[in-house]
Design an enzyme around this catalytic site. Structure first.
Site, mmCIF file in Angstrom:
data_model
loop_
_atom_site.group_PDB
_atom_site.id
_atom_site.type_symbol
_atom_site.label_atom_id
_atom_site.label_comp_id
_atom_site.label_asym_id
_atom_site.label_seq_id
_atom_site.Cartn_x
_atom_site.Cartn_y
_atom_site.Cartn_z
ATOM 1 N N ASN A 23 0.859 -1.195 -0.068
ATOM 2 C CA ASN A 23 -0.180 0.116 0.028
ATOM 3 C C ASN A 23 0.700 1.173 0.037
ATOM 4 O O ASN A 23 0.426 2.371 -0.273
ATOM 5 C CB ASN A 23 -0.937 -0.020 1.049
ATOM 6 N N ARG A 121 -16.948 -0.006 -2.729
ATOM 7 C CA ARG A 121 -16.070 0.781 -2.307
ATOM 8 C C ARG A 121 -16.092 2.170 -3.212
ATOM 9 O O ARG A 121 -15.600 2.414 -4.055
ATOM 10 C CB ARG A 121 -14.559 0.372 -2.764
ATOM 11 N N ARG A 395 -1.988 -11.535 -3.916
ATOM 12 C CA ARG A 395 -2.444 -10.049 -4.326
ATOM 13 C C ARG A 395 -1.656 -9.225 -3.450
ATOM 14 O O ARG A 395 -1.112 -8.134 -3.690
ATOM 15 C CB ARG A 395 -3.720 -9.785 -4.283
HETATM 16 C C1 EPZ Z 1 -6.643 1.862 1.632
HETATM 17 O O1 EPZ Z 1 -7.821 1.569 0.876
HETATM 18 C C2 EPZ Z 1 -5.934 0.543 1.368
HETATM 19 N N1 EPZ Z 1 -5.590 0.337 0.176
HETATM 20 C C3 EPZ Z 1 -7.002 -0.410 2.039
HETATM 21 O O2 EPZ Z 1 -5.983 -1.886 2.007
HETATM 22 C C4 EPZ Z 1 -7.181 -0.364 3.502
HETATM 23 O O3 EPZ Z 1 -8.040 -1.295 4.192
HETATM 24 C C5 EPZ Z 1 -7.662 1.172 3.397
HETATM 25 O O4 EPZ Z 1 -6.706 2.230 2.881
HETATM 26 C C6 EPZ Z 1 -8.220 1.624 5.202
HETATM 27 O O5 EPZ Z 1 -6.849 1.670 5.635
HETATM 28 C C7 EPZ Z 1 -4.602 0.659 -0.468
HETATM 29 O O6 EPZ Z 1 -3.850 1.676 0.262
HETATM 30 C C8 EPZ Z 1 -4.203 0.153 -2.021
HETATM 31 P P1 EPZ Z 1 -9.875 4.550 2.415
HETATM 32 P P2 EPZ Z 1 -8.662 3.046 0.234
HETATM 33 O O7 EPZ Z 1 -10.285 5.641 1.211
HETATM 34 O O8 EPZ Z 1 -7.711 4.056 0.091
HETATM 35 C C9 EPZ Z 1 -14.552 5.379 2.640
HETATM 36 C C10 EPZ Z 1 -5.697 -4.006 1.715
HETATM 37 O O9 EPZ Z 1 -6.074 -5.040 1.948
HETATM 38 N N2 EPZ Z 1 -14.362 6.183 1.197
HETATM 39 O O10 EPZ Z 1 -8.958 4.993 3.456
HETATM 40 O O11 EPZ Z 1 -9.522 2.672 -0.800
HETATM 41 C C11 EPZ Z 1 -14.298 3.811 2.328
HETATM 42 O O12 EPZ Z 1 -15.584 3.213 1.951
HETATM 43 C C12 EPZ Z 1 -6.386 -2.992 1.569
HETATM 44 O O13 EPZ Z 1 -4.613 -3.795 1.529
HETATM 45 C C13 EPZ Z 1 -15.514 6.799 0.665
HETATM 46 O O14 EPZ Z 1 -16.632 6.691 1.343
HETATM 47 O O15 EPZ Z 1 -9.548 3.288 1.760
HETATM 48 C C14 EPZ Z 1 -14.033 3.500 3.877
HETATM 49 O O16 EPZ Z 1 -15.116 3.372 4.664
HETATM 50 C C15 EPZ Z 1 -7.985 -3.098 1.480
HETATM 51 N N3 EPZ Z 1 -15.266 7.381 -0.428
HETATM 52 C C16 EPZ Z 1 -13.298 4.678 4.245
HETATM 53 O O17 EPZ Z 1 -13.688 5.811 3.370
HETATM 54 C C17 EPZ Z 1 -14.104 7.430 -1.105
HETATM 55 O O18 EPZ Z 1 -14.024 8.239 -2.172
HETATM 56 C C18 EPZ Z 1 -11.661 4.596 4.269
HETATM 57 O O19 EPZ Z 1 -11.300 4.101 2.898
HETATM 58 C C19 EPZ Z 1 -13.044 6.679 -0.480
HETATM 59 C C20 EPZ Z 1 -13.318 5.999 0.599
#
Ligand code: EPZ
Length: 418
Positions: A23, A121, A395
């Site tokens: 990540n 997501r 992955r």
């Molecule tokens: C990153 O995903 C990580 N992936 C995820 O790891 C990790 O679970 C997540 O951060 C939380 O720590 C990478 O870094 C590639 P977020 P990301 O935006 O950026 C909501 C793994 O297993 N949200 O911080 O997609 C979302 O639904 C993966 O390695 C919105 O509502 O996560 C969540 O509830 C899985 N709108 C919260 O924010 C948006 O536009 C946090 O998501 C974006 C996110």
């Protein structure tokens, strides 16, 4: 598709080297699109996700190669500001190209990522921050089309988002004027991205705090970078050591990124010794039940929620898991249940009855971290567990079966034509 055969009951001991963080590597790879140049990224893990993302970069015209853990990316001839659905649907983080492509070309077309195994997501925050910077966003047949020359702006995220912070940060670097991002994510992977951008000539202040101030610049220049250690892989092996180990050491880690999981392991009665970049877990006696509530960094990571649940099936009493980041991230529960775990789900709270003897059964991987939890459970289950669809684990975990075998676990990978 491959499957794992894991014979439970073999005690783990020894040392395992932690790989570079998936990540952290993905946003660093995306950042090379911002400015034409030759980039060298060290300690890049060989994963399905980094391979998929390399293909996304190649679609834009970049030339990407990975020798051992050194990735070379040449973005001097990028001329196609598009990220196609067939790649983006494989890996949501492909969406990280939105900010850099828009900043460099003034227009880009990026497929919507679609959902994943545990539910929707959304990407709305990525789009909002681009609009705040002056981009026009249109949706056409499942693609986001973003156009506009970017101007500095103030934008505060309504919730903490790692990806949207990363995308906004990369887009703001070349915007005209100053951008202030409020309620920004402070995950180490985002700090690493900001440090890399500053090494290219960007002007970002406030890294590691919730307020990032980016003064736009007119040009950047390529530089090399070393990816930070994978704190989620590290936490996974610490939990594996607590669950199935006598004494397990992870090396090449950054203990300062592991505060919450180390605190919780200590509360569970696990001895945790820290020495520079090595962390050793040993289990003197029973595992005490400890509840977790996931939260953005530095809280307990959602990416270690499933693994903790597997550990808690072996605790000396009941515990609960409150998933506050993704309320539906429980694809691992039915699989753990097949192994004999007793877990009840109500909304975003799982309650684990424990201790429960786990018994081998055929189970299936569903997403990266759920798969890791199943592997941990199989290490202590009685008998030989077959885990299918392990491409999910490939992955996000580099050579996991070699690393587990090196610690004394009985795990083999077999091809599964099914
Ligand atoms: C990153 O995903 C990580 N992936 C995820 O790891 C990790 O679970 C997540 O951060 C939380 O720590 C990478 O870094 C590639 P977020 P990301 O935006 O950026 C909501 C793994 O297993 N949200 O911080 O997609 C979302 O639904 C993966 O390695 C919105 O509502 O996560 C969540 O509830 C899985 N709108 C919260 O924010 C948006 O536009 C946090 O998501 C974006 C996110």
């Amino acid at each position: 598709m491959d499957k794992f055969i894991i014979e439970g009951g073999h005690e783990l001991s020894g040392t395992v080297q932690i790989s570079g963080a998936k990540n952290a590597a993905l946003p660093l790879m995306a950042a090379t699109l911002l400015w034409p140049g030759n980039y060298k990224l060290r300690r890049v893990p060989a994963l399905r996700d980094t391979a998929t993302f390399a293909k996304v970069l190649e679609t834009t015209g970049a030339v990407v190669s990975l020798q051992s853990d050194v990735m070379r990316i040449d973005t001097r001839n990028c001329d196609n500001a598009e990220a196609p659905y067939e790649l983006v649907k494989q890996m949501r983080a492909s969406f990280y190209v939105l900010g850099p492509l828009l900043a460099r070309f003034g227009r880009c077309k990026v497929s919507m990522p679609g959902g994943c195994n545990w539910g929707p997501r959304p990407i709305d925050l990525h789009l909002r921050v681009m609009e705040a910077l002056g981009a026009r966003i249109e949706l056409e047949s499942g693609y986001i089309i973003a156009t506009g020359s970017l101007k500095g702006a103030d934008y505060t995220f309504p919730i903490s988002s790692v990806g949207a912070t990363g995308n906004g940060l990369m887009a703001a670097v070349l915007a005209q004027g100053v951008t202030v991002l409020g309620n920004a994510a402070i995950e180490p992977e985002i700090v690493g991205l900001g440090d890399f951008l500053n090494s290219l000539g960007a002007r970002i202040a406030g890294l590691g705090t919730r307020t990032l101030t980016i003064t736009g610049v007119d040009e950047l220049q390529a530089a090399d970078v070393t990816v930070i250690p994978d704190r989620i892989e590290a936490g996974t092996f610490l939990i594996a050591g607590a669950m199935a180990g006598r004494e397990v050491t992870i090396s090449g880690a950054d203990p300062s990124h592991l505060g919450s999981v180390i605190d919780h392991l200590r509360q569970a009665g696990v001895t945790v010794d820290i020495a520079d970049s090595a962390v050793t877990v040993s289990r003197p006696g029973a595992i005490a039940p400890v509840d977790i509530t996931t939260a953005p960094y530095p809280g307990y990571p959602t990416d270690l929620q499933a693994q903790w649940m597997a550990l808690m099936t072996q605790a000396a009493g009941p515990s609960s898991v409150h998933e506050e980041v993704y309320h539906d991230r429980f694809a691992h529960v039915p699989e753990l249940t097949r192994l004999g775990a007793r877990i009840s789900l109500k909304g975003n709270v799982a309650r684990i009855s424990a201790p429960t003897a786990l018994i081998a059964a055929p189970v299936m991987s569903t997403d990266i971290r759920a798969s890791a939890a199943i592997v941990l459970a199989a290490l202590v289950a009685e008998g030989s567990t077959e885990i299918s669809r392990v491409y999910h684990i490939d992955r996000g975990y580099e050579a996991i079966e070699q690393k587990i075998a090196q610690l004394g676990g009985a795990i083999t990978r077999v091809s599964d034509p099914a």
